[in-house]
Write an enzyme that holds these catalytic residues in place. Sequence first.
Site, short mmCIF file in Angstrom:
data_model
loop_
_atom_site.label_atom_id
_atom_site.label_comp_id
_atom_site.label_asym_id
_atom_site.label_seq_id
_atom_site.Cartn_x
_atom_site.Cartn_y
_atom_site.Cartn_z
N HIS A 36 -5.34 9.57 -0.50
CA HIS A 36 -5.30 8.74 0.71
C HIS A 36 -6.21 9.31 1.79
O HIS A 36 -5.79 9.60 2.92
CB HIS A 36 -3.86 8.62 1.23
CG HIS A 36 -3.66 7.39 2.09
ND1 HIS A 36 -3.92 7.38 3.43
CD2 HIS A 36 -3.24 6.14 1.78
CE1 HIS A 36 -3.66 6.19 3.94
NE2 HIS A 36 -3.24 5.40 2.94
N HIS A 84 3.87 -2.33 3.27
CA HIS A 84 3.85 -0.95 2.76
C HIS A 84 5.17 -0.66 2.05
O HIS A 84 6.24 -0.94 2.59
CB HIS A 84 3.66 0.06 3.89
CG HIS A 84 2.32 -0.02 4.56
ND1 HIS A 84 2.05 -0.93 5.56
CD2 HIS A 84 1.17 0.69 4.35
CE1 HIS A 84 0.79 -0.78 5.95
NE2 HIS A 84 0.23 0.20 5.24
N ASP A 122 0.82 -1.22 0.00
CA ASP A 122 0.00 0.00 0.00
C ASP A 122 0.85 1.26 0.00
O ASP A 122 2.00 1.27 0.46
CB ASP A 122 -0.90 0.04 1.23
CG ASP A 122 -2.11 -0.85 1.10
OD1 ASP A 122 -2.20 -1.60 0.10
OD2 ASP A 122 -2.98 -0.83 2.00
N ASP A 123 0.25 2.34 -0.51
CA ASP A 123 0.69 3.74 -0.36
C ASP A 123 1.74 4.20 -1.35
O ASP A 123 2.16 5.35 -1.31
CB ASP A 123 1.20 4.02 1.06
CG ASP A 123 0.13 3.81 2.11
OD1 ASP A 123 -1.05 3.73 1.75
OD2 ASP A 123 0.49 3.71 3.31
N HIS A 156 -5.80 3.12 -4.76
CA HIS A 156 -5.78 3.37 -3.31
C HIS A 156 -6.17 4.82 -3.04
O HIS A 156 -5.70 5.43 -2.07
CB HIS A 156 -4.39 3.06 -2.76
CG HIS A 156 -4.34 2.84 -1.27
ND1 HIS A 156 -5.26 2.06 -0.59
CD2 HIS A 156 -3.47 3.31 -0.31
CE1 HIS A 156 -4.95 2.03 0.69
NE2 HIS A 156 -3.88 2.80 0.90
#
Length: 742
Positions: free
Chosen positions: A165, A262, A110-111, A161
């Site tokens: 965010h 991550h 993620d991210d 995603h």
Amino acid sequence: MTTPTTPSPTPPARGRRRAPSRIERAAGRAAALQRPRVLLALLLLLALTCVMLLDGYLRAEVGGDQRVRTGASASDVPDAVLDGGPILTFPGGQATTVSVPDKTIVLTFDDGPDPTWTPQVLDILEKYDVPGTFFLVGSMVARHPGIVRDMVEQGNEVGVHTFTHVDLSYQSQARVTREIEQTQLALAGAAGITTTLFRAPYSSQTDAIDNYSWPVYESLGEDGYTSVFIDTDSDDWKRPGVSKIVEWATPEDGEGASVLFHDAGGERSQTIDALPKYIEKMKAKGYTFTTVSGVMADQQPAGAGPTDEQGLQAAHHEATGATLYEGKALIAAVAVAEWTVPALSAGLVIVGVAVMGRFAMMLVLARRHHRQRNRRRFSWGPPVTGPVSVIVPAYNEKECIEATLRSLARSTHPVEIVVVDDGSTDGTADIAESLGLPGVRVVRQANAGKPAALNNGVRHARYDIVVMMDGDTVFEPDTVRHLVQPFADPSVGAVAGNAKVGNRRTLIGAWQHIEYVMGFNLDRRMYDLLRCMPTIPGAIGAFRREAVLQVGGMSDDTLAEDTDITIALHRAGWRVVYEEHARAWTEAPGSLGQLWSQRHRWSYGTMQALWKHRRSLTDKGPSGRFGRVGMPLVVLFQVVTPVFAPLIDVFTLYSMLFADFRAALLAWLAVLGVQLVCAAYAFRLDREKYRYLLMMPLQQLAYRQMMYLVLIHSCVTALTGGRLRWQKLKRTGEVGTRAGAG
């Protein structure tokens, strides 16, 4: 007495519309030519603003929503979803979950993408021949498109995603749609694909879905999105140590799992160290690795879905048409912003140092100048008592010429007054003659412009010292006496007086009053001590006739003939000084349009004069001294710093929107405080009333922005090769002998 040099113009017949004069026609053509350049200047400023807004949006949503929902009820969420697998789809509108098969791992990240950590993750996955599913933040995709391209080409899968965010459970449907669509555009521009995979920020296992987030998943499911959750969380963002990350990411009893790591969002060195160990551990346990689409393909009946190779990236779709081109445009715009904003940041540092340095120089040198010139024993030499010639160029000054001439008639120093009528069509010359004031001569000429009128006045002057002033300016009785005293020093070739705004009762007049006192006069004190004063104001200046003739008189090569001749005098070895006690009251522009025209002419004319005298940079002697001392200071303080000074306001606004509002506001107020200190000191030196400083904050917010635009407009005019013509300002004649002095 009248000395005609050309026939007087014939007045228009009564009742017949007067044809526009040559200068009026030229001004009209010039104004028409300038409109595109004004538009270009505004477009440049708008482009800069858009670039800054785009960069800020990529880094932090305007009014960024940092809320994260916890502890909400899940009464509306079906139990089958809460207790189901980590992959949520809505085939036929029915919520369905899919679990990861035993002995199977779906590595999700993620991210990202992050320029530091994501490439290292990709290298590890490639080394172990393991695919990953990356849930990407759209703003990061737009900033690092090459990483995404490599990611997809390597065989990994990507999902949405959101763009910024943000917790979508708090957002409107329009915001949710925007977050998804903008991320898809970024993916299209970066890698030429779109995706059907989605993971919400701050999501975990399906049992964390609540009544607020469930409608979001339902809506996205109707649009064909597959929402992906996790079975096992490495909690690597806590940086608990490599062994803990590996332990927490390991599923129990051979179960399959969607595992969360991550690759961005902070310092991820522990993740990089843990990932190879984790892959080796799971392979040793007999696990295989796949993607979300790989799991979905395995759930299809035999022959009903893609092959395993196709299934690894089955969520990807080729971007075509408007989506592809809009995506590429977004990536290109972001690339411009990524290059521009750091460059502007560096410029901000330079401007900040220059602005503060200028303030410091002005305060120190202005104080020194004031103390030096006001010492009881200070003297230029023997008092100058001989008569001088005052030249008043006039074009259509019927509203002002009487007050101007009557103020000169009250002079305590002997003067002859030469009014050069530059082809006026409003009876200015007749008014001057009808006053019957002693010592006044009127010289008429065909309209040829202010430089020609001044040169004509010098030719008709009887005395060795000539004072030049504008036809809308009023002198105090002692002005000429103070102005000519520096000529007791034989090295002095010219003297600049202290120009004051007479019509300061209006808001725009008060703003200009602050500018004249703080900027013009503090600057002149500084330049005087450094012996590189760049401009003798047209409203009040005195010259040795010998010096004027030596440099060829007033030139019409530039629109700033006052700056042009001042620099020429420096280069010829003459000293130019400032006499603060010689005050003149002038009528400043009364409207924003007239102010724009005046300041555009000043700015552009200054640039022309600097370019004209550029060879002084390599000259020797007095010319070289001015070129290596005066020219850099003038370029830095009057061109470069003002052009880039808007960066202070732009970055203040940028910081207020995207960073720390309070800190940005305090920084702006600190700069304003420094300016107020300088202005207050300038007002003290000139013995002005402090009440006008109450308008300074508003001046900074409104008036200064206009001055920025004017200077940008002048730069555009210079860069595009434009040439302005002198444009006559409309006068009201409201400035009296000491009008506005209160």
